[in-house]
Design a protein around this motif. Structure first.
Motif, PDB file in Angstrom:
ATOM      1  N   ASN A  34       0.896  -1.149   0.275  1.00 46.06           N
ATOM      2  CA  ASN A  34       0.023  -0.170   0.185  1.00 46.06           C
ATOM      3  C   ASN A  34       1.422   1.473   0.590  1.00 46.06           C
ATOM      4  O   ASN A  34       1.866   1.263   0.733  1.00 46.06           O
ATOM      5  CB  ASN A  34      -0.748   0.186   1.117  1.00 46.06           C
ATOM      6  CG  ASN A  34      -1.600   1.041   1.235  1.00 46.06           C
ATOM      7  OD1 ASN A  34      -2.007   1.969   0.201  1.00 46.06           O
ATOM      8  ND2 ASN A  34      -2.564   1.162   2.128  1.00 46.06           N
ATOM      9  N   GLY A  37      -3.441   5.701   2.018  1.00 50.14           N
ATOM     10  CA  GLY A  37      -4.592   4.975   2.307  1.00 50.14           C
ATOM     11  C   GLY A  37      -3.992   4.391   4.377  1.00 50.14           C
ATOM     12  O   GLY A  37      -4.949   3.245   3.336  1.00 50.14           O
ATOM     13  N   HIS A  39      -5.280   2.166   7.317  1.00 50.08           N
ATOM     14  CA  HIS A  39      -6.208   2.069   7.938  1.00 50.08           C
ATOM     15  C   HIS A  39      -7.277   3.133   7.606  1.00 50.08           C
ATOM     16  O   HIS A  39      -8.227   3.886   8.974  1.00 50.08           O
ATOM     17  CB  HIS A  39      -5.470   2.233   9.333  1.00 50.08           C
ATOM     18  CG  HIS A  39      -4.764   1.251   9.934  1.00 50.08           C
ATOM     19  ND1 HIS A  39      -5.281   0.199  10.534  1.00 50.08           N
ATOM     20  CD2 HIS A  39      -3.399   0.643  10.454  1.00 50.08           C
ATOM     21  CE1 HIS A  39      -4.361  -0.723  10.801  1.00 50.08           C
ATOM     22  NE2 HIS A  39      -3.274  -0.762  10.589  1.00 50.08           N
ATOM     23  N   ASP A  41      -8.668   1.805   4.851  1.00 50.44           N
ATOM     24  CA  ASP A  41      -9.851   0.998   4.411  1.00 50.44           C
ATOM     25  C   ASP A  41     -11.321   0.853   4.667  1.00 50.44           C
ATOM     26  O   ASP A  41     -12.645   1.038   4.470  1.00 50.44           O
ATOM     27  CB  ASP A  41      -9.668  -0.223   3.359  1.00 50.44           C
ATOM     28  CG  ASP A  41      -9.143  -1.367   4.197  1.00 50.44           C
ATOM     29  OD1 ASP A  41      -8.986  -0.745   5.618  1.00 50.44           O
ATOM     30  OD2 ASP A  41      -8.560  -2.313   3.731  1.00 50.44           O
ATOM     31  N   TYR A  42     -11.397   0.378   6.136  1.00 52.03           N
ATOM     32  CA  TYR A  42     -12.316   0.219   7.020  1.00 52.03           C
ATOM     33  C   TYR A  42     -12.921   1.284   7.546  1.00 52.03           C
ATOM     34  O   TYR A  42     -14.402   1.513   8.137  1.00 52.03           O
ATOM     35  CB  TYR A  42     -12.238  -0.592   8.017  1.00 52.03           C
ATOM     36  CG  TYR A  42     -10.941  -0.791   8.710  1.00 52.03           C
ATOM     37  CD1 TYR A  42     -11.061  -0.205  10.661  1.00 52.03           C
ATOM     38  CD2 TYR A  42      -9.677  -1.355   8.681  1.00 52.03           C
ATOM     39  CE1 TYR A  42      -9.812   0.600  10.805  1.00 52.03           C
ATOM     40  CE2 TYR A  42      -8.405  -0.587   9.678  1.00 52.03           C
ATOM     41  CZ  TYR A  42      -8.931   0.217  10.757  1.00 52.03           C
ATOM     42  OH  TYR A  42      -8.102   0.490  11.652  1.00 52.03           O
ATOM     43  N   GLY A 186      -9.948  -5.077   6.453  1.00 53.30           N
ATOM     44  CA  GLY A 186     -11.610  -4.375   4.828  1.00 53.30           C
ATOM     45  C   GLY A 186     -11.374  -4.784   3.861  1.00 53.30           C
ATOM     46  O   GLY A 186     -10.564  -6.370   3.735  1.00 53.30           O
ATOM     47  N   ILE A 187     -11.381  -3.869   2.921  1.00 49.74           N
ATOM     48  CA  ILE A 187     -11.744  -4.723   1.587  1.00 49.74           C
ATOM     49  C   ILE A 187     -10.016  -4.506   0.641  1.00 49.74           C
ATOM     50  O   ILE A 187      -9.970  -4.788  -0.146  1.00 49.74           O
ATOM     51  CB  ILE A 187     -13.192  -4.171   0.827  1.00 49.74           C
ATOM     52  CG1 ILE A 187     -13.242  -4.818  -0.432  1.00 49.74           C
ATOM     53  CG2 ILE A 187     -12.655  -2.737   0.769  1.00 49.74           C
ATOM     54  CD1 ILE A 187     -13.521  -6.209   0.159  1.00 49.74           C
ATOM     55  N   ASP A 189      -7.054  -5.522   0.873  1.00 51.46           N
ATOM     56  CA  ASP A 189      -5.813  -5.705   0.401  1.00 51.46           C
ATOM     57  C   ASP A 189      -6.350  -6.678  -1.034  1.00 51.46           C
ATOM     58  O   ASP A 189      -6.136  -7.495  -2.033  1.00 51.46           O
ATOM     59  CB  ASP A 189      -5.251  -6.867   1.153  1.00 51.46           C
ATOM     60  CG  ASP A 189      -4.935  -6.225   2.447  1.00 51.46           C
ATOM     61  OD1 ASP A 189      -4.973  -4.993   2.341  1.00 51.46           O
ATOM     62  OD2 ASP A 189      -4.763  -6.033   3.209  1.00 51.46           O
ATOM     63  N   LEU A 233      -1.601 -11.143  11.539  1.00 52.70           N
ATOM     64  CA  LEU A 233      -3.446  -9.885  11.864  1.00 52.70           C
ATOM     65  C   LEU A 233      -3.812 -10.228  12.380  1.00 52.70           C
ATOM     66  O   LEU A 233      -4.525  -9.295  13.500  1.00 52.70           O
ATOM     67  CB  LEU A 233      -3.367  -9.497  10.773  1.00 52.70           C
ATOM     68  CG  LEU A 233      -3.799  -8.501  10.200  1.00 52.70           C
ATOM     69  CD1 LEU A 233      -2.892  -7.736  10.096  1.00 52.70           C
ATOM     70  CD2 LEU A 233      -4.071  -8.656   8.444  1.00 52.70           C
ATOM     71  N   PHE A 238      -5.202  -5.261  15.488  1.00 50.23           N
ATOM     72  CA  PHE A 238      -5.812  -4.509  14.499  1.00 50.23           C
ATOM     73  C   PHE A 238      -6.808  -4.540  15.089  1.00 50.23           C
ATOM     74  O   PHE A 238      -7.831  -3.082  14.579  1.00 50.23           O
ATOM     75  CB  PHE A 238      -5.868  -5.729  13.151  1.00 50.23           C
ATOM     76  CG  PHE A 238      -6.675  -4.796  12.196  1.00 50.23           C
ATOM     77  CD1 PHE A 238      -5.610  -4.362  11.049  1.00 50.23           C
ATOM     78  CD2 PHE A 238      -7.755  -5.771  11.558  1.00 50.23           C
ATOM     79  CE1 PHE A 238      -6.487  -3.922  10.078  1.00 50.23           C
ATOM     80  CE2 PHE A 238      -8.220  -5.157  10.618  1.00 50.23           C
ATOM     81  CZ  PHE A 238      -8.096  -4.565   9.654  1.00 50.23           C
ATOM     82  N   GLY A 348       1.016  -1.273   5.251  1.00 46.08           N
ATOM     83  CA  GLY A 348       0.006  -2.393   5.504  1.00 46.08           C
ATOM     84  C   GLY A 348      -0.245  -2.529   6.698  1.00 46.08           C
ATOM     85  O   GLY A 348      -0.028  -0.726   7.469  1.00 46.08           O
ATOM     86  N   ALA A 349      -1.223  -3.136   8.005  1.00 43.68           N
ATOM     87  CA  ALA A 349      -1.246  -2.678   9.057  1.00 43.68           C
ATOM     88  C   ALA A 349      -0.319  -2.423  10.289  1.00 43.68           C
ATOM     89  O   ALA A 349      -0.416  -1.727  11.298  1.00 43.68           O
ATOM     90  CB  ALA A 349      -1.472  -4.077   9.589  1.00 43.68           C
TER      91      ALA A 349
HETATM   92  C1  GLA Z   1      -4.480  -5.129   6.626  1.00 40.24           C
HETATM   93  C2  GLA Z   1      -5.735  -4.979   6.376  1.00 40.24           C
HETATM   94  C3  GLA Z   1      -6.532  -4.195   5.438  1.00 40.24           C
HETATM   95  C4  GLA Z   1      -5.889  -2.479   5.958  1.00 40.24           C
HETATM   96  C5  GLA Z   1      -4.841  -2.567   6.076  1.00 40.24           C
HETATM   97  C6  GLA Z   1      -4.431  -1.517   6.816  1.00 40.24           C
HETATM   98  O1  GLA Z   1      -3.821  -4.948   5.433  1.00 40.24           O
HETATM   99  O2  GLA Z   1      -5.816  -6.029   5.893  1.00 40.24           O
HETATM  100  O3  GLA Z   1      -7.936  -4.067   4.966  1.00 40.24           O
HETATM  101  O4  GLA Z   1      -6.844  -2.282   6.635  1.00 40.24           O
HETATM  102  O5  GLA Z   1      -4.600  -3.416   7.659  1.00 40.24           O
HETATM  103  O6  GLA Z   1      -4.177  -0.132   5.894  1.00 40.24           O
END
Ligand code: GLA
Length: 399
Positions: A34, A37, A39, A41-42, A186-187, A189, A233, A238, A348-349
């Motif tokens: 990523n 943006g 944290h 997506d959710y 979230g959506i 990934d 995760l 998270f 990432g997370a």
């Molecule tokens: C993980 C989750 C994603 C997103 C990221 C943080 O990758 O799977 O949905 O929330 O963390 O941006």
């Protein structure tokens, strides 16, 4: 033989060893990094990930003759039982005519969860056998599980004669993670794994799922710096971060933090718990960073990338509390060495994992130099790798 051919050969051989016959079809889905943006997506926000040239490959074929009517079988070639020395394959089988229950291992739930999620969307998976092999590093923040889930969703649906749009593949894989694996992800990934276009990052509106390809300027390289610090995760904080964001949305009586205006947040600071305030401040300010990074990425404007990615890292570290001291140190060392030649931040997370640098190709030496200085003192060595933005999930034509 290139990376992908080797992976296909491994999936083919694993399939042959497990089932004694040749697979009939192959499918692939990539990991992602990523760019901006995080944290959000959710929180229904916008994100800008790009798929990387690391993938999960699924080899698929018909069920064994004696189980033709109902069994789904899977062999995961990278998920061996550590007690057997690691690296061995692990197997699973379940009855498609009975309710699907969680398996003993995490990877089994990624497979079972996908088959069940397809069912919940009204699609029936045919009895089949699959073998799964991948080279997306696990637990590094590069979405190995989304690559896994989307590749399995594509294999199950395509092999069952269903043509699902990328959005649906992504939703199925996300539902599997949310319900079967227990991660409230979230959506982003799954959408990156399903819908990315080669050479481009994917601007995604996580509310509407509208996408737009954003070209990565030819002067830029996307370097992922793996800190070597691993996390899981599901076990991490998270889910708690997500709940905190939802609590703030509830406080303001809005659907999601995307709908929160910065002025309104600032005015409410005295009424809000300070942790919740900081979480929301990260999300609201991060949303303002997407546009500038997207434009800078397309134009090759590294000075903007340097500035905005530095702010993004600080916000993740200080407001969202998902960084760690060694990661902050490495990010700072790379940022200083890069100067205006590019940006770097946690991706990432968090809670471990990777940094991403978007910088001029000729700044590779500067990144390596900063990492070498960091490694001289660090407990765990960091390692950089340049990735190519590839396209999302697709069947692999094999002659
Ligand atoms: C993980 C989750 C994603 C997103 C990221 C943080 O990758 O799977 O949905 O929330 O963390 O941006």
């Amino acid at each position: 033989m290139d990376r992908r051919d080797r992976l296909i050969a491994r999936a083919r051989q694993g399939y042959r060893l497990a089932y004694g016959v040749e697979p009939m079809r192959f499918y692939a889905a990539p990991g992602r990094v990523n760019l901006i943006g995080e944290h959000v997506d959710y929180n229904d926000g916008f994100v800008l990930p790009c798929a990387i040239d690391r993938e999960t490959i699924v080899a698929a074929g018909p069920p064994a003759p004696q189980t033709r009517d109902k069994l789904f079988e899977a062999v995961a070639l990278d998920m061996g039982d550590p007690r057997s020395g690691g690296g061995a394959s692990a197997r699973d089988r379940f009855d498609l005519l009975a309710p699907i229950r969680p398996g003993e291992n995490n990877w089994q739930n990624h497979v079972r969860g996908v088959v069940q999620a397809l069912g919940r969307y009204g699609y029936r998976v045919r009895p089949m056998r699959i073998a799964i092999a991948g080279d997306v590093p696990m637990g590094a923040g590069l979405s190995s599980s989304a690559a896994f889930g989307v590749a399995v969703a594509l294999a199950c649906s395509d092999y069952s004669g269903l043509q699902l749009a990328p959005e649906l593949l992504a939703k199925v894989a996300q539902l599997a993670e949310n319900d079967f694996v227990g991660c409230a992800c979230g959506i982003m990934d799954q959408m990156a794994a399903a819908a990315a276009q080669a050479g481009n990052a994917l601007l995604l509106d996580c509310r509407s799922l509208d996408t737009m390809a954003v070209p990565v300027h030819k002067s830029l390289a996307i370097t992922v710096i793996d800190t070597g610090i691993r996390r899981s995760l599901t076990e991490s904080a998270f889910n708690q971060r997500r709940a905190e964001c939802e609590a703030v949305a509830q406080h303001f009586e809005i659907k999601a933090l995307r709908d929160l205006d910065y002025g309104r947040l600032l005015r409410a600071e005295p009424d809000l718990d300070h942790t919740l305030f900081r979480r929301a401040r990260h999300v609201v300010t991060e949303l303002d960073r997407i546009g500038p990074v997207g434009i800078a990425l397309a134009k090759g404007n590294t000075a903007v990338l340097a500035e905005v990615m530095r702010e993004a890292h600080l916000s993740l570290s200080e407001d969202f509390d998902v960084s760690l001291p060694p990661i902050d140190l490495l990010a700072q060392m790379i940022a200083e060495t890069l100067g205006d030649a590019g940006g770097v931040r946690l991706t990432g997370a968090g809670f471990g994992g990777c940094l991403v640098a978007v910088a001029n190709h000729d700044a590779a030496g500067a990144i390596e130099e900063a990492i070498a200085r960091y490694n001289a003192e660090a407990d765990l060595p960091a390692r950089a790798e340049v990735f190519r933005p590839i396209s999302g999930a697709a069947p692999i034509p094999i002659d």
